[in-house]
Scaffold this active site. Structure first.
Site, short mmCIF file in Angstrom:
data_model
loop_
_atom_site.label_atom_id
_atom_site.label_comp_id
_atom_site.label_asym_id
_atom_site.label_seq_id
_atom_site.Cartn_x
_atom_site.Cartn_y
_atom_site.Cartn_z
N LYS A 45 0.84 -1.20 0.00
CA LYS A 45 0.00 0.00 0.00
C LYS A 45 0.88 1.26 0.00
O LYS A 45 2.07 1.19 0.33
CB LYS A 45 -0.90 -0.02 1.24
N TYR B 162 17.36 30.01 7.24
CA TYR B 162 16.25 30.84 7.71
C TYR B 162 16.29 30.97 9.22
O TYR B 162 16.60 30.01 9.93
CB TYR B 162 14.91 30.20 7.32
C1 LIG Z 1 0.04 -2.03 6.73
C2 LIG Z 1 -0.52 -3.30 7.17
C3 LIG Z 1 0.30 -4.39 7.48
C4 LIG Z 1 1.80 -4.31 7.53
O1 LIG Z 1 2.21 -3.64 8.69
P1 LIG Z 1 3.74 -3.44 9.00
O2 LIG Z 1 3.76 -2.91 10.38
O3 LIG Z 1 4.26 -2.46 8.01
O4 LIG Z 1 4.38 -4.77 8.86
C5 LIG Z 1 -0.32 -5.59 7.76
N1 LIG Z 1 -1.66 -5.69 7.78
C6 LIG Z 1 -2.48 -4.65 7.51
C7 LIG Z 1 -3.95 -4.84 7.55
C8 LIG Z 1 -1.94 -3.43 7.21
O5 LIG Z 1 -2.75 -2.39 6.95
#
Ligand SMILES: *Cc1c(COP(=O)(O)O)cnc(C)c1O
Length: 358
Positions: free
Chosen positions: A39, A252
């Site tokens: 994602k 800045y």
């Molecule tokens: C993002 C996510 C993961 C992975 O989590 P990490 O902490 O990056 O390993 C697993 N399951 C779901 C439902 C997620 O949204």
């Protein structure tokens, strides 16, 4: 491989070999097929190149948060299942888009399940809330979905852990709730999954049919027994050098003042590239094998570092994240200096930085 052409200002290097080895390490530990979470453009590193590289570990499928993310993978020719883990507003337009992208939705309420059923059913996973209270049906309320689950049984069921990295016992509480909910389903789904990166680091073998690593793949450890290789590096060219007298200031609001004759190098990356402004006077960079401090405020397009005593020249390449020789600045180091989470540092890397895949 032909030599990589590096852009000349600033860029993100993604070590796809390290990414694949991190995935293999997850697979060896959990001994379950992987559902890599890609994602948010694979946490900012590029969903399509990341998915193409991960094809070599034969994952079960991929996890995304939006329909557009799934659609991008389909257009790139990814044909494995794509689990859409985030809940969606259940309306006909959304369902139509889900079907066009051939996603496997995560559903957790009667309205969504009925709509999915009425529009042709197909694979879906039941999202069970075991304590995060963000998405899914409460673990102690799955009976309320008994009719829907009987008419349209899910092919999978999953939950999400909120604090596996804290080693505070909450993971076991959540897993027990998950198991109790699964036991009450009219039909036990073929695929059960619960483990994120932090849980995979702490569990071997997995008790479930799939493991869902995310941040570990991208090189961020979560304090468990398994440590990932660095995957993402942020490099920036030295584009200007200034010799300062004691009393001269940098940047800045003049937040840094030279107390000795100083040599200040300007790096061609700033907060509009994802090098966060809060790292002013806090971050570090690697230049010519040495660790040097960020001085003054990080500006939109440039960041200054103190290279006094180094034979630093215009055209040198500085490292803001990642390894350089024997030294490394990890994503976690940057996050700690910024007071942010490593997830935010990765997903903040802006599109303006070309991605270079190694
Ligand atoms: C993002 C996510 C993961 C992975 O989590 P990490 O902490 O990056 O390993 C697993 N399951 C779901 C439902 C997620 O949204």
């Amino acid at each position: 491989m032909p030599p990589v052409e590096f852009p000349d200002r600033a860029w993100v290097e993604v070590d796809l070999g390290a990414l694949v080895r991190n995935a293999q390490a997850c697979g060896r530990r959990s001994r379950a097929p992987l559902l890599p979470m890609i994602k948010a453009d694979a946490y900012g590193l590029g969903a399509v190149p990341v998915a193409r590289a991960l094809e070599s570990v034969d994952p079960w499928g991929y996890g995304v948060a939006t329909i557009a993310e799934a659609d991008e993978l389909r257009r790139a020719g990814i044909s494995r299942p794509i689990l859409l883990v985030a809940p969606m507003e259940p309306n006909a337009r959304v369902i139509k888009a889900m079907r066009a992208a051939r996603v496997t939705p995560a559903l957790g309420d009667a309205t969504s399940i009925r709509l999915w059923m009425m529009t042709g059913a197909g694979d879906w996973h039941l999202s069970i809330d075991t304590g995060m209270h963000r998405a899914g049906v409460r673990w102690d309320a799955v009976d309320s979905l008994a009719d829907e689950l009987r008419s349209c049984p899910p092919s999978g069921a999953f939950t999400h852990l909120h604090s596996a990295e804290l080693d505070d016992g909450s993971m076991q509480v959540q897993l027990d709730r998950f198991e109790s909910a699964v036991a009450r389903l009219p039909v036990r789904p073929a695929l059960l999954h619960a483990e994120n990166s932090a849980a995979i680091e702490r569990t071997s073998p997995s008790a479930f049919g799939l493991a869902r690593p995310g941040v570990f793949l991208y090189g961020v450890p979560n304090g468990g027994a398994l440590v990932p290789e660095s995957v993402a590096s942020m490099r920036a060219a030295v584009v200007d050098i200034h010799d300062l007298n004691p009393g001269d200031t940098v940047g800045y609001d003049a937040t840094w003042t030279a107390t000795r004759p100083s040599r200040i190098a300007t790096l061609a990356a700033g907060y509009a590239d994802g090098y966060r402004r809060v790292l002013g006077n806090k971050g570090t960079a690697l230049v010519r094998g040495a660790r040097v401090p960020v001085v003054g405020t990080v500006t939109m397009d440039m960041t200054m570092v103190d290279v006094t005593g180094l034979a630093c020249e215009r055209g040198d390449i500085a490292t803001l994240i990642g390894p350089d020789g024997d030294e490394v600045i990890t994503v976690s180091d940057v996050a700690a200096a910024a007071g942010l989470s490593p997830y935010e540092i990765l997903t903040s890397l802006r599109a303006r930085l070309p991605r270079v895949y190694l």
